[in-house]
Motif scaffolding. Structure first.
Motif, PDB file in Angstrom:
ATOM      1  N   ALA A 232      29.983  61.316  -2.933  1.00  0.00           N
ATOM      2  CA  ALA A 232      30.790  60.154  -3.894  1.00  0.00           C
ATOM      3  C   ALA A 232      30.282  60.539  -5.078  1.00  0.00           C
ATOM      4  CB  ALA A 232      30.850  59.219  -3.040  1.00  0.00           C
ATOM      5  N   LEU A 233      28.627  60.469  -5.551  1.00  0.00           N
ATOM      6  CA  LEU A 233      28.215  60.791  -6.538  1.00  0.00           C
ATOM      7  C   LEU A 233      28.353  61.565  -7.250  1.00  0.00           C
ATOM      8  CD1 LEU A 233      26.214  59.280  -8.352  1.00  0.00           C
ATOM      9  CD2 LEU A 233      24.091  60.602  -6.613  1.00  0.00           C
ATOM     10  N   THR A 234      28.441  63.010  -6.132  1.00  0.00           N
ATOM     11  CA  THR A 234      28.518  64.043  -6.753  1.00  0.00           C
ATOM     12  C   THR A 234      30.052  64.180  -7.167  1.00  0.00           C
ATOM     13  OG1 THR A 234      27.194  65.381  -5.430  1.00  0.00           O
ATOM     14  CG2 THR A 234      28.884  66.235  -6.115  1.00  0.00           C
ATOM     15  N   ALA A 235      31.075  63.691  -6.703  1.00  0.00           N
ATOM     16  CA  ALA A 235      32.150  63.915  -7.368  1.00  0.00           C
ATOM     17  C   ALA A 235      32.717  62.704  -8.517  1.00  0.00           C
ATOM     18  CB  ALA A 235      33.432  62.594  -6.190  1.00  0.00           C
ATOM     19  N   ALA A 236      31.460  61.431  -8.074  1.00  0.00           N
ATOM     20  CA  ALA A 236      31.932  60.781 -10.038  1.00  0.00           C
ATOM     21  C   ALA A 236      30.850  61.295 -11.011  1.00  0.00           C
ATOM     22  CB  ALA A 236      30.854  59.419  -9.692  1.00  0.00           C
ATOM     23  N   LEU A 237      29.994  61.959 -10.667  1.00  0.00           N
ATOM     24  CA  LEU A 237      29.355  62.912 -11.972  1.00  0.00           C
ATOM     25  C   LEU A 237      30.220  64.254 -12.429  1.00  0.00           C
ATOM     26  CD1 LEU A 237      25.571  63.031 -10.267  1.00  0.00           C
ATOM     27  CD2 LEU A 237      26.591  62.365 -12.505  1.00  0.00           C
ATOM     28  N   THR A 238      31.028  64.895 -11.007  1.00  0.00           N
ATOM     29  CA  THR A 238      32.163  66.146 -11.610  1.00  0.00           C
ATOM     30  C   THR A 238      33.400  65.381 -12.301  1.00  0.00           C
ATOM     31  OG1 THR A 238      30.931  67.219  -9.891  1.00  0.00           O
ATOM     32  CG2 THR A 238      33.185  67.941 -10.754  1.00  0.00           C
ATOM     33  N   ALA A 239      33.444  64.378 -11.856  1.00  0.00           N
ATOM     34  CA  ALA A 239      35.092  64.331 -12.747  1.00  0.00           C
ATOM     35  C   ALA A 239      34.395  63.506 -14.036  1.00  0.00           C
ATOM     36  CB  ALA A 239      34.757  62.631 -11.842  1.00  0.00           C
ATOM     37  N   GLY A 240      32.955  63.413 -14.591  1.00  0.00           N
ATOM     38  CA  GLY A 240      33.082  63.189 -16.166  1.00  0.00           C
ATOM     39  C   GLY A 240      32.389  64.493 -16.459  1.00  0.00           C
ATOM     40  N   ALA A 241      32.482  65.538 -16.070  1.00  0.00           N
ATOM     41  CA  ALA A 241      32.148  67.249 -17.200  1.00  0.00           C
ATOM     42  C   ALA A 241      33.166  67.386 -17.584  1.00  0.00           C
ATOM     43  CB  ALA A 241      32.139  68.032 -15.785  1.00  0.00           C
ATOM     44  N   GLN A 242      32.336  67.967 -18.343  1.00  0.00           N
ATOM     45  CA  GLN A 242      33.244  68.381 -19.586  1.00  0.00           C
ATOM     46  C   GLN A 242      33.395  70.117 -19.638  1.00  0.00           C
ATOM     47  OE1 GLN A 242      36.181  66.297 -21.171  1.00  0.00           O
ATOM     48  NE2 GLN A 242      35.113  65.421 -19.608  1.00  0.00           N
ATOM     49  N   SER A 243      33.321  70.445 -18.487  1.00  0.00           N
ATOM     50  CA  SER A 243      33.367  71.515 -18.682  1.00  0.00           C
ATOM     51  C   SER A 243      34.308  72.467 -19.114  1.00  0.00           C
ATOM     52  CB  SER A 243      32.494  72.464 -17.518  1.00  0.00           C
ATOM     53  OG  SER A 243      33.596  72.043 -16.546  1.00  0.00           O
ATOM     54  N   ARG A 244      34.513  74.191 -19.362  1.00  0.00           N
ATOM     55  CA  ARG A 244      35.924  74.186 -19.546  1.00  0.00           C
ATOM     56  C   ARG A 244      35.988  75.948 -19.183  1.00  0.00           C
ATOM     57  NH1 ARG A 244      35.541  76.529 -25.105  1.00  0.00           N
ATOM     58  NH2 ARG A 244      33.690  75.690 -26.448  1.00  0.00           N
ATOM     59  N   THR A 245      36.624  76.583 -19.645  1.00  0.00           N
ATOM     60  CA  THR A 245      36.848  77.790 -19.396  1.00  0.00           C
ATOM     61  C   THR A 245      37.674  78.929 -20.379  1.00  0.00           C
ATOM     62  OG1 THR A 245      38.196  77.297 -17.486  1.00  0.00           O
ATOM     63  CG2 THR A 245      36.440  78.412 -16.996  1.00  0.00           C
ATOM     64  N   GLU A 246      37.316  79.325 -21.250  1.00  0.00           N
ATOM     65  CA  GLU A 246      38.649  80.110 -22.121  1.00  0.00           C
ATOM     66  C   GLU A 246      38.136  82.089 -21.710  1.00  0.00           C
ATOM     67  OE1 GLU A 246      36.083  78.731 -25.720  1.00  0.00           O
ATOM     68  OE2 GLU A 246      34.960  80.717 -25.754  1.00  0.00           O
ATOM     69  N   VAL A 247      39.588  82.299 -23.070  1.00  0.00           N
ATOM     70  CA  VAL A 247      39.617  83.534 -22.995  1.00  0.00           C
ATOM     71  C   VAL A 247      39.163  84.140 -23.472  1.00  0.00           C
ATOM     72  CG1 VAL A 247      40.679  85.818 -21.834  1.00  0.00           C
ATOM     73  CG2 VAL A 247      40.803  83.632 -20.841  1.00  0.00           C
ATOM     74  N   TYR A 248      38.461  86.060 -23.775  1.00  0.00           N
ATOM     75  CA  TYR A 248      37.525  85.719 -25.079  1.00  0.00           C
ATOM     76  C   TYR A 248      38.279  87.509 -24.770  1.00  0.00           C
ATOM     77  CZ  TYR A 248      34.447  88.180 -28.101  1.00  0.00           C
ATOM     78  OH  TYR A 248      34.038  89.373 -28.912  1.00  0.00           O
ATOM     79  N   THR A 249      39.191  87.949 -25.914  1.00  0.00           N
ATOM     80  CA  THR A 249      39.465  89.120 -26.191  1.00  0.00           C
ATOM     81  C   THR A 249      38.938  89.958 -27.308  1.00  0.00           C
ATOM     82  OG1 THR A 249      41.362  88.451 -24.777  1.00  0.00           O
ATOM     83  CG2 THR A 249      41.727  90.752 -26.646  1.00  0.00           C
ATOM     84  N   PHE A 250      38.857  91.191 -26.707  1.00  0.00           N
ATOM     85  CA  PHE A 250      38.086  91.806 -27.543  1.00  0.00           C
ATOM     86  C   PHE A 250      38.619  93.578 -27.910  1.00  0.00           C
ATOM     87  CE2 PHE A 250      35.125  92.287 -25.095  1.00  0.00           C
ATOM     88  CZ  PHE A 250      34.119  93.566 -25.195  1.00  0.00           C
ATOM     89  N   PRO A 251      38.550  93.711 -29.155  1.00  0.00           N
ATOM     90  CA  PRO A 251      38.528  96.093 -28.966  1.00  0.00           C
ATOM     91  C   PRO A 251      37.424  96.366 -28.473  1.00  0.00           C
ATOM     92  CG  PRO A 251      38.097  94.774 -31.332  1.00  0.00           C
ATOM     93  CD  PRO A 251      38.263  93.803 -30.694  1.00  0.00           C
ATOM     94  N   SER A 252      37.467  97.506 -27.906  1.00  0.00           N
ATOM     95  CA  SER A 252      36.067  98.187 -27.388  1.00  0.00           C
ATOM     96  C   SER A 252      36.874  99.724 -27.423  1.00  0.00           C
ATOM     97  CB  SER A 252      36.680  98.562 -25.642  1.00  0.00           C
ATOM     98  OG  SER A 252      35.519  99.633 -25.515  1.00  0.00           O
ATOM     99  N   GLU A 253      35.520 100.289 -28.074  1.00  0.00           N
ATOM    100  CA  GLU A 253      35.703 101.403 -29.083  1.00  0.00           C
ATOM    101  C   GLU A 253      35.498 102.714 -28.250  1.00  0.00           C
ATOM    102  OE1 GLU A 253      33.344 102.475 -32.570  1.00  0.00           O
ATOM    103  OE2 GLU A 253      33.906 100.348 -33.418  1.00  0.00           O
ATOM    104  N   VAL A 254      34.778 102.202 -26.718  1.00  0.00           N
ATOM    105  CA  VAL A 254      34.605 103.491 -25.840  1.00  0.00           C
ATOM    106  C   VAL A 254      36.136 103.396 -25.271  1.00  0.00           C
ATOM    107  CG1 VAL A 254      32.714 103.362 -23.849  1.00  0.00           C
ATOM    108  CG2 VAL A 254      32.159 102.314 -25.649  1.00  0.00           C
ATOM    109  N   LEU A 255      36.631 102.329 -25.024  1.00  0.00           N
ATOM    110  CA  LEU A 255      38.265 102.589 -24.002  1.00  0.00           C
ATOM    111  C   LEU A 255      38.925 102.162 -24.809  1.00  0.00           C
ATOM    112  CD1 LEU A 255      37.002  99.658 -21.748  1.00  0.00           C
ATOM    113  CD2 LEU A 255      36.685 101.797 -21.327  1.00  0.00           C
ATOM    114  N   GLY A 256      38.852 102.657 -26.263  1.00  0.00           N
ATOM    115  CA  GLY A 256      40.391 102.694 -26.759  1.00  0.00           C
ATOM    116  C   GLY A 256      41.570 101.709 -26.182  1.00  0.00           C
ATOM    117  N   ALA A 257      40.735 100.526 -26.666  1.00  0.00           N
ATOM    118  CA  ALA A 257      41.947  99.509 -25.755  1.00  0.00           C
ATOM    119  C   ALA A 257      41.295  98.376 -26.047  1.00  0.00           C
ATOM    120  CB  ALA A 257      42.026  99.517 -24.106  1.00  0.00           C
ATOM    121  N   GLU A 258      42.213  96.964 -25.535  1.00  0.00           N
ATOM    122  CA  GLU A 258      41.551  95.912 -25.743  1.00  0.00           C
ATOM    123  C   GLU A 258      41.524  95.180 -24.596  1.00  0.00           C
ATOM    124  OE1 GLU A 258      43.963  92.554 -27.161  1.00  0.00           O
ATOM    125  OE2 GLU A 258      43.525  93.430 -29.304  1.00  0.00           O
TER     126      GLU A 258
END
Length: 281
Positions: A11-37
């Motif tokens: 229950a304590l773990t669930a409560a702490l997790t509920a208040g967590a402000q983690s996030r995920t994001e997508v990062y895209t960048f061009p590659s010269e080695v591959l010649g593609a994003e």
């Protein structure tokens, strides 16, 4: 009493997790080695946006026919990481999930995999462009002691090879249900990918290492896990056996389960704990 304490802890773990402000994001960048994003998904722990702290990093690799969103969409990475951190079982860390998917509707065509193939130098891209770009963009403590690599299946094979070839870069390496040698039986994957797996077998690589190279490999904390019903069980046992013969310490786990996301979700909390125990040591 034990049941009550367990219930209270959950229950304590669930409560702490509920208040967590983690996030995920997508990062895209061009590659010269591959010649593609190329794109990656990045998990940022609770507190990242409110501080200037630098964090340890885990590079978490997906398997064949997957992509950079697999660990979040199929593996429930954010919830599992939030709960492990809230319970004190893992350190707050940045988790970077790169993309090594192939072309085609099932992502198993050209350009799949973590190794260099003709016209597509993915491994060179990973070390020369990808890691430097990610560690510049995010507040990452970019030294061996605070950097780990892990992955499942094809990504487990990539994990082993990357840590065997670059032990100076990774403090810990965790292979889950890893493709640690050539495919057992026929597979319908792109021929260049299948050849790259044969050419980059962790078992063969380890077998051919010099005494000096093996000293470097011993500087990595190793953890290998595979289900007892997994079709890759034998190459995992072979890798474990060879590591022991080469006097390389590792933790090895064989649990009840197969080559499934349900299995990997049960393994991931332990992997996060393992790499956390190595950060900063």
């Amino acid at each position: 009493m034990k049941k009550l304490l367990t219930t209270a802890l959950l229950a304590l773990t669930a409560a702490l997790t509920a208040g967590a402000q983690s996030r995920t994001e997508v990062y895209t960048f061009p590659s010269e080695v591959l010649g593609a994003e190329k794109s990656c998904t990045v998990y940022l722990p609770d507190g990242y946006d409110r501080s200037q702290e630098s964090y340890p990093v885990l590079y978490l690799l997906h398997g064949a026919s997957g992509c950079h969103t697999d660990w979040t969409q199929k593996g429930d990475l954010r919830r599992i990481a939030d709960e492990a951190i809230a319970a004190g079982m893992a350190r707050p860390m940045i988790v970077v999930m790169p993309d090594a998917s192939g072309e085609g509707p099932k992502r198993t065509g050209r350009h799949m995999g973590y190794f260099d193939v003709p016209g597509w130098d993915y491994e060179r891209f990973f070390f020369e462009e990808f890691m430097p770009a990610v560690e510049k963009r995010y507040r990452i403590a970019s030294d061996k002691a605070h950097r780990a690599v892990a992955g499942l299946s094809m990504g487990g094979g990539g994990t082993a090879v990357y840590a065997l070839r670059h032990p100076e870069l990774f403090g810990s390496a965790c292979s889950m249900s890893g493709l640690l040698d050539m495919f057992p039986g026929r597979r319908s994957y792109d021929n260049a990918f299948q050849q790259s797996v044969a050419d980059n077998s962790p078992v063969a690589l380890l077998r051919g290492m010099t005494a000096e190279q093996l000293d470097g490999v011993r500087s990595v904390r190793w953890w290998v896990d595979c289900g007892d019903d997994d079709f890759l069980w034998k190459c995992n046992v072979d890798f474990y056996t060879l590591m022991r013969e080469r006097d390389i310490p590792l933790q090895y786990r064989m649990r009840d389960g197969g080559h499934t996301w349900r299995y990997w979700q049960t393994v991931l909390p332990d992997a996060l704990t393992f790499v956390s125990n190595g950060f900063g040591k």
